[in-house]
Design an enzyme around this catalytic site. Sequence first.
Site, PDB file in Angstrom:
ATOM      1  N   ARG A 151     -10.980  22.152  -4.942  1.00  0.00           N
ATOM      2  CA  ARG A 151      -9.628  22.718  -4.938  1.00  0.00           C
ATOM      3  C   ARG A 151      -9.429  23.867  -5.905  1.00  0.00           C
ATOM      4  O   ARG A 151      -8.898  24.921  -5.548  1.00  0.00           O
ATOM      5  CB  ARG A 151      -8.587  21.635  -5.292  1.00  0.00           C
ATOM      6  CG  ARG A 151      -8.181  20.769  -4.167  1.00  0.00           C
ATOM      7  CD  ARG A 151      -7.869  19.379  -4.691  1.00  0.00           C
ATOM      8  NE  ARG A 151      -9.108  18.773  -5.126  1.00  0.00           N
ATOM      9  CZ  ARG A 151      -9.915  18.109  -4.302  1.00  0.00           C
ATOM     10  NH1 ARG A 151      -9.555  17.892  -3.080  1.00  0.00           N
ATOM     11  NH2 ARG A 151     -11.075  17.640  -4.719  1.00  0.00           N
ATOM     12  N   THR A 152      -9.825  23.660  -7.148  1.00  0.00           N
ATOM     13  CA  THR A 152      -9.469  24.658  -8.167  1.00  0.00           C
ATOM     14  C   THR A 152     -10.166  25.983  -7.874  1.00  0.00           C
ATOM     15  O   THR A 152      -9.530  27.043  -7.860  1.00  0.00           O
ATOM     16  CB  THR A 152      -9.844  24.135  -9.568  1.00  0.00           C
ATOM     17  OG1 THR A 152      -9.322  22.813  -9.697  1.00  0.00           O
ATOM     18  CG2 THR A 152      -9.271  25.020 -10.650  1.00  0.00           C
ATOM     19  N   HIS A 190      -6.485  20.885 -18.202  1.00  0.00           N
ATOM     20  CA  HIS A 190      -6.612  21.487 -16.864  1.00  0.00           C
ATOM     21  C   HIS A 190      -5.237  22.080 -16.540  1.00  0.00           C
ATOM     22  O   HIS A 190      -4.506  21.583 -15.683  1.00  0.00           O
ATOM     23  CB  HIS A 190      -7.017  20.395 -15.872  1.00  0.00           C
ATOM     24  CG  HIS A 190      -7.414  20.887 -14.514  1.00  0.00           C
ATOM     25  ND1 HIS A 190      -7.328  22.215 -14.110  1.00  0.00           N
ATOM     26  CD2 HIS A 190      -7.896  20.210 -13.432  1.00  0.00           C
ATOM     27  CE1 HIS A 190      -7.751  22.311 -12.870  1.00  0.00           C
ATOM     28  NE2 HIS A 190      -8.094  21.118 -12.444  1.00  0.00           N
ATOM     29  N   ARG A 227     -14.513  26.920 -15.361  1.00  0.00           N
ATOM     30  CA  ARG A 227     -14.553  25.466 -15.590  1.00  0.00           C
ATOM     31  C   ARG A 227     -15.864  25.136 -16.285  1.00  0.00           C
ATOM     32  O   ARG A 227     -16.927  25.659 -15.920  1.00  0.00           O
ATOM     33  CB  ARG A 227     -14.457  24.707 -14.273  1.00  0.00           C
ATOM     34  CG  ARG A 227     -14.683  23.217 -14.439  1.00  0.00           C
ATOM     35  CD  ARG A 227     -14.419  22.430 -13.188  1.00  0.00           C
ATOM     36  NE  ARG A 227     -12.995  22.334 -12.916  1.00  0.00           N
ATOM     37  CZ  ARG A 227     -12.476  21.582 -11.949  1.00  0.00           C
ATOM     38  NH1 ARG A 227     -13.267  20.858 -11.179  1.00  0.00           N
ATOM     39  NH2 ARG A 227     -11.177  21.535 -11.752  1.00  0.00           N
ATOM     40  N   LYS A 269     -31.148  29.531 -17.594  1.00  0.00           N
ATOM     41  CA  LYS A 269     -32.284  30.024 -18.399  1.00  0.00           C
ATOM     42  C   LYS A 269     -31.983  29.905 -19.878  1.00  0.00           C
ATOM     43  O   LYS A 269     -32.730  30.393 -20.716  1.00  0.00           O
ATOM     44  CB  LYS A 269     -32.550  31.494 -18.061  1.00  0.00           C
ATOM     45  CG  LYS A 269     -32.844  31.776 -16.613  1.00  0.00           C
ATOM     46  CD  LYS A 269     -32.925  33.298 -16.401  1.00  0.00           C
ATOM     47  CE  LYS A 269     -32.753  33.657 -14.949  1.00  0.00           C
ATOM     48  NZ  LYS A 269     -32.384  35.070 -14.767  1.00  0.00           N
TER      49      LYS A 269
HETATM   50  N1   CP Z   1      -7.846  18.684  -8.889  1.00  0.00           N
HETATM   51  C1   CP Z   1      -9.012  19.326  -9.103  1.00  0.00           C
HETATM   52  O1   CP Z   1      -9.261  19.879 -10.189  1.00  0.00           O
HETATM   53  O2   CP Z   1      -9.864  19.309  -8.032  1.00  0.00           O
HETATM   54  P1   CP Z   1     -11.302  19.969  -8.003  1.00  0.00           P
HETATM   55  O3   CP Z   1     -12.157  19.220  -9.010  1.00  0.00           O
HETATM   56  O4   CP Z   1     -11.788  19.836  -6.599  1.00  0.00           O
HETATM   57  O5   CP Z   1     -11.154  21.407  -8.432  1.00  0.00           O
END
Ligand code: CP
Length: 305
Positions: free
Chosen positions: A51-52, A129, A101, A80
């Site tokens: 999603r993100t 998040h 991320r 590396k």
């Molecule tokens: N909610 C969320 O962060 O989903 P993903 O891990 O798929 O990005």
Amino acid sequence: MKHLMDITDLTTSQIDDLINTANDIIVNPEKYQDICKRKKLATLFFEPSTRTRLSFEAAMVELGGSVIGFSTSDSSSSSKGESVTDTVQTVSFYADIIAMRHPKEGAPLAASRRTTVPIINAGDGGHSHPTQTLADLLTIHREKGRLSNMTVGFCGDLKFGRTVHSLINALSRYDGIEYVFISPKELVIPDYVKANILDKNNIKYIETNKMDEYMPSLDILYMTRVQRERFFNEADYIRLKDSYILTIDKLAKAKKDLSIMHPLPRVNEISVKVDDDPRACYFKQVQNGKYIRMALILMLLDILV
Ligand code: CP
């Protein structure tokens, strides 16, 4: 120079602005379709995501911009041995804004100190998040018409769930919010969240392991996945992973206008039969995630209309 590392980086008024912009994007998408022409977003994902990452990429494309990046660390030179800061500094020569991320808490913050472009934390370990929180806030606002005066239940892994900690932080700014924290004792809300947010602001909360008892009082029920990737011990994960499974039966005593939320991915926490219940909002969160990320990109690039 602006970054988004944590929801606390945003004032309440900025959050409200983002919600307003996202709502305008939903109604008037054509107004925004070329607004980021020639701008590039880089998505640097050192940890898996559906999603993100894809909502960030869809957001930039729908704003008329383009996207570069990688979705696994082993497809970048970090495999590396290149440091995160060198990686991000390199990418800042190619992109106008970066969504990142990383499994290590604080990695995006460290990276932000070495870049010339805005960095968005798209999830750092168990810490934060913030864009999921923005998606959650937009969803609550669209469902309830307000962000105040609600009883919000959080259920599942309240210890490692970074989306839980960020959403508590954001909602606690609004009046009349009360919480019910439903979890096994091993996965209770961390003490620092209680001390720094709840106790400090005299916010009412209950801790319990009984979902049924408190179901009738809830306006929002935010289910969470037990975070296997944060456990040190697989046996503990197996023992705790199915502690709470939301079924149609369990909703019998819930309010008619309850909003059922989940940041997804779900494993077993919500029966698929609940998906057809009009109170299920978790796929609305997914959809709203794209719109609020569009609004955020505009804010960080200083192109708010
Ligand atoms: N909610 C969320 O962060 O989903 P993903 O891990 O798929 O990005």
